[in-house]
Design a protein around this motif. Structure first.
Motif, PDB file in Angstrom:
ATOM      1  N   UNK A  13      -0.509   0.554   8.270  1.00 22.77           N
ATOM      2  CA  UNK A  13      -1.412   1.879   7.484  1.00 22.77           C
ATOM      3  C   UNK A  13      -1.793   2.755   9.096  1.00 22.77           C
ATOM      4  N   UNK A  14      -2.504   2.264   9.857  1.00 25.67           N
ATOM      5  CA  UNK A  14      -2.573   2.520  10.973  1.00 25.67           C
ATOM      6  C   UNK A  14      -1.623   3.449  11.372  1.00 25.67           C
ATOM      7  N   UNK A  15      -0.617   3.139  11.427  1.00 25.28           N
ATOM      8  CA  UNK A  15       0.921   3.375  12.414  1.00 25.28           C
ATOM      9  C   UNK A  15       0.893   5.023  11.599  1.00 25.28           C
ATOM     10  N   UNK A  16       0.809   4.685   9.927  1.00 26.19           N
ATOM     11  CA  UNK A  16       1.423   5.694   9.710  1.00 26.19           C
ATOM     12  C   UNK A  16       0.438   7.144   9.726  1.00 26.19           C
ATOM     13  N   UNK A  17      -0.730   6.435  10.102  1.00 23.76           N
ATOM     14  CA  UNK A  17      -2.048   7.413  10.107  1.00 23.76           C
ATOM     15  C   UNK A  17      -1.607   8.789  11.102  1.00 23.76           C
ATOM     16  N   UNK A  18      -1.654   8.145  12.453  1.00 25.68           N
ATOM     17  CA  UNK A  18      -1.196   8.250  13.701  1.00 25.68           C
ATOM     18  C   UNK A  18      -0.355   9.148  13.293  1.00 25.68           C
ATOM     19  N   UNK A  19       1.027   8.879  12.975  1.00 25.59           N
ATOM     20  CA  UNK A  19       2.313   9.171  13.111  1.00 25.59           C
ATOM     21  C   UNK A  19       1.887  11.005  12.347  1.00 25.59           C
ATOM     22  N   UNK A  20       1.556  10.578  11.063  1.00 26.29           N
ATOM     23  CA  UNK A  20       1.965  12.049  10.751  1.00 26.29           C
ATOM     24  C   UNK A  20       0.410  12.770  10.400  1.00 26.29           C
ATOM     25  N   UNK A  24       8.017   6.305  14.403  1.00 28.57           N
ATOM     26  CA  UNK A  24       7.643   5.509  14.005  1.00 28.57           C
ATOM     27  C   UNK A  24       8.059   4.626  12.810  1.00 28.57           C
ATOM     28  N   UNK A  25       9.790   5.444  12.690  1.00 32.17           N
ATOM     29  CA  UNK A  25      10.410   4.425  11.863  1.00 32.17           C
ATOM     30  C   UNK A  25      11.474   3.309  13.207  1.00 32.17           C
ATOM     31  N   UNK A  26      11.517   4.062  13.712  1.00 34.08           N
ATOM     32  CA  UNK A  26      12.233   3.560  15.440  1.00 34.08           C
ATOM     33  C   UNK A  26      10.974   2.359  15.952  1.00 34.08           C
ATOM     34  N   UNK A  27       9.997   1.980  16.063  1.00 37.77           N
ATOM     35  CA  UNK A  27       9.375   1.222  16.553  1.00 37.77           C
ATOM     36  C   UNK A  27       8.740   0.390  15.519  1.00 37.77           C
ATOM     37  N   UNK A  39       1.205  -1.297  -0.094  1.00 37.14           N
ATOM     38  CA  UNK A  39       0.272   0.311   0.188  1.00 37.14           C
ATOM     39  C   UNK A  39       0.974   1.393  -0.599  1.00 37.14           C
ATOM     40  N   UNK A  40       0.538   1.905  -0.781  1.00 36.30           N
ATOM     41  CA  UNK A  40       1.102   3.128  -1.120  1.00 36.30           C
ATOM     42  C   UNK A  40       0.746   4.263   0.125  1.00 36.30           C
ATOM     43  N   UNK A  41       0.943   5.673   0.768  1.00 35.10           N
ATOM     44  CA  UNK A  41      -0.271   6.342   1.244  1.00 35.10           C
ATOM     45  C   UNK A  41       0.983   7.707   0.937  1.00 35.10           C
ATOM     46  N   UNK A  74       4.348   0.777   2.180  1.00 33.36           N
ATOM     47  CA  UNK A  74       3.956  -0.661   2.906  1.00 33.36           C
ATOM     48  C   UNK A  74       4.086  -1.395   2.340  1.00 33.36           C
ATOM     49  N   UNK A  75       4.411  -2.701   2.814  1.00 30.62           N
ATOM     50  CA  UNK A  75       4.696  -4.104   2.574  1.00 30.62           C
ATOM     51  C   UNK A  75       4.370  -5.189   3.429  1.00 30.62           C
TER      52      UNK A  75
END
Length: 485
Positions: free
Chosen positions: A285-292, A229-232, A207-209, A273-274
């Motif tokens: 995807x949910x992690x990306x949404x929360x982060x940004x 985000x990337x550390x976790x 998925x690409x966001x 995302x993969x």
């Protein structure tokens, strides 16, 4: 010359003026080679080096010569012979279970992807924004940037087969004692004739966001959010940020056209995302949404379903750097920013070649800590220098858990009088001014003297090692301290 002809044959030793002119094409002014040697295999490569070593002739090895924006296939200085390794194009090994391939310098990203497809491999072929005709081995040796899991191509090198200038061979790789692979990255004192690389399994879903930052002041916060985000969640997520000018250079047919609304912000974020399990993909995807979410106001999502490769690889929706959604001929689009028609300067069906088309391209690629405040300080300096020198600040950030790469692109039309000199002066100023605050390019351009980078003890040790492996200096010129190059 006579000795090389006996090894290679007349057809594979290029000395005619027109051959030298073609070999000397570059995206900025660069020296012409004295000759171009095209060995067929590692044995001929060894013989060519022995002759150069015996006569003290400077040799510059290249693979496919598509190091666009960093020097293409040109030598770093005059009175140099180019050793072009594109004919060494075999895949020497493929271990499906361990996820390993062994490639020669002439194996391209497109060629490797095709070979893995023909073998019904479950391994994911790496890809890069430089196009499918770029050498996999050379990209890794130059610390190139890939897509998806291949953000740092050099980290996927497992073993190198190297020919020393005197013709002796050595192998780096797993074993006791210090690792030797790093000695031969970015122009070390040996010619790499094959490399074994780790490949990732092919993920089953991606998925690409894409998201927009509506205000320049939100960038430092977005960088810090990406770090957390990337550390976790270090696996399955890759994040980059693009400013408006750089994104326009990638996706628009001409500089004056407007970007789509969800991309028309000071900065645009892109997350790849993969995963194998769709439920894991949803969590990412949910992690990306929360982060940004605190920094973005417009979102766009591309879903890739089924047994597919990572977004950005050939045949799938790609990130802004490939412009796959907006450009019928993705790859290398930014090089044509100032040519008539922009990326559409090259007709559909014809391969892009920035050297042939006299596109002006130079890169300045410092590595920075993943700190929003530090990144903001460096970007303001870079933007000010580029603007003052009459260059459009085209900037992208490739983000990681601990540090990031700032990729500043200088684009111009080489047919414009005075543009070459303006661009070269701008990059020299970027290198000089950023060095004052301890910021150096992690991927040099030919002719760079990065003697100020690192500490004196490290430089001394590397010079001593290079002198031991290459005592006549045929592969590595002695650094020119204090010249500002």
């Amino acid at each position: 010359m006579a000795a090389w002809r006996r090894v290679l044959g007349e057809a594979h030793m290029l000395t005619a003026p027109q051959d030298r002119a073609v070999a000397g094409r570059c995206t900025f002014p660069a020296p012409l080679p004295e000759a171009v040697l095209c060995p067929a295999d590692a044995a001929q490569t060894r013989d060519c080096l022995r002759i150069a070593h015996r006569h003290g002739v400077r040799v510059h090895p290249v693979s496919t010569g598509r190091n666009w924006g960093y020097g293409s296939g040109c030598p770093p200085e005059g009175h140099t012979v180019v050793l072009r390794l594109a004919r060494l194009d075999r895949i020497l090994g493929h271990d499906e279970q361990l996820g390993l391939v062994t490639v020669e310098p002439g194996v391209t990203f497109g060629g490797l992807a095709q070979a893995l497809g023909q073998r019904s491999s479950e391994l994911l072929p790496p890809s890069t924004g430089a196009g499918p005709g770029t050498s996999v081995l050379a990209n890794a040796l130059q610390r190139g940037l890939g897509r998806g899991p291949y953000q740092d191509m050099a980290s996927h090198l497992r073993r190198l087969e190297v020919v020393r200038p005197d013709g002796t061979r050595l192998s780096t790789g797993p074993g006791p004692g210090p690792g030797l692979t790093g000695l031969f990255l970015q122009g070390g004192p040996g010619v790499v004739v094959s490399a074994e690389l780790w490949l990732h399994p092919r993920p089953r879903a991606g998925r690409s966001v894409t998201f927009r930052l509506p205000d320049e002041r939100l960038l430092p916060g977005a960088v810090d959010a990406a770090r957390r985000l990337l550390q976790r969640t270090p696996a399955g997520v890759a994040v980059s940020l693009w400013n408006r000018a750089r994104l326009a250079a990638q996706v628009l047919p001409a500089p004056r056209n407007r970007l789509p609304g969800h991309l028309d912000g000071p900065w645009t974020g892109y997350a790849e995302l993969w995963a194998d399990d769709p439920r894991v993909l949803d969590l990412l995807y949910e992690s990306v949404l929360r982060a940004f979410a605190p920094y973005a106001d417009r979102w766009d999502v591309d879903e890739v379903t089924g047994h597919v490769v990572v977004p950005g690889a050939p045949g799938t929706p790609g990130p802004p750097e490939g412009a796959a959604r907006y450009d019928s001929a993705p790859g290398l689009a930014s090089a044509y920013r100032h040519k008539p028609g922009g990326p559409l300067y090259v007709p559909a069906g014809r391969e892009r070649d920035p050297d042939r088309d006299r596109c002006g391209v130079l890169w300045f690629t410092p590595r920075l800590p993943m700190s929003g405040a530090r990144t903001g300080t460096v970007l303001r300096l870079v933007e000010r220098i580029m603007t003052d020198r009459g260059m459009e600040p085209c900037l992208a950030l490739r983000l990681g858990a601990r540090d990031l790469r700032c990729v500043a692109g200088l684009f111009w039309d080489r047919d414009e009088p005075g543009a070459d000199a303006r661009a070269l002066a701008c990059r020299r100023e970027l290198v000089r001014r950023c060095a004052r605050i301890g910021v150096h390019p992690c991927r040099p351009v030919i002719g760079d003297d990065l003697g100020d980078a690192g500490n004196e003890g490290s430089r001394l040790l590397l010079d001593q090692v290079a002198s031991a492996l290459d005592p006549r200096g045929i592969l590595r010129a002695r650094p020119r301290r204090g010249t500002g190059r």
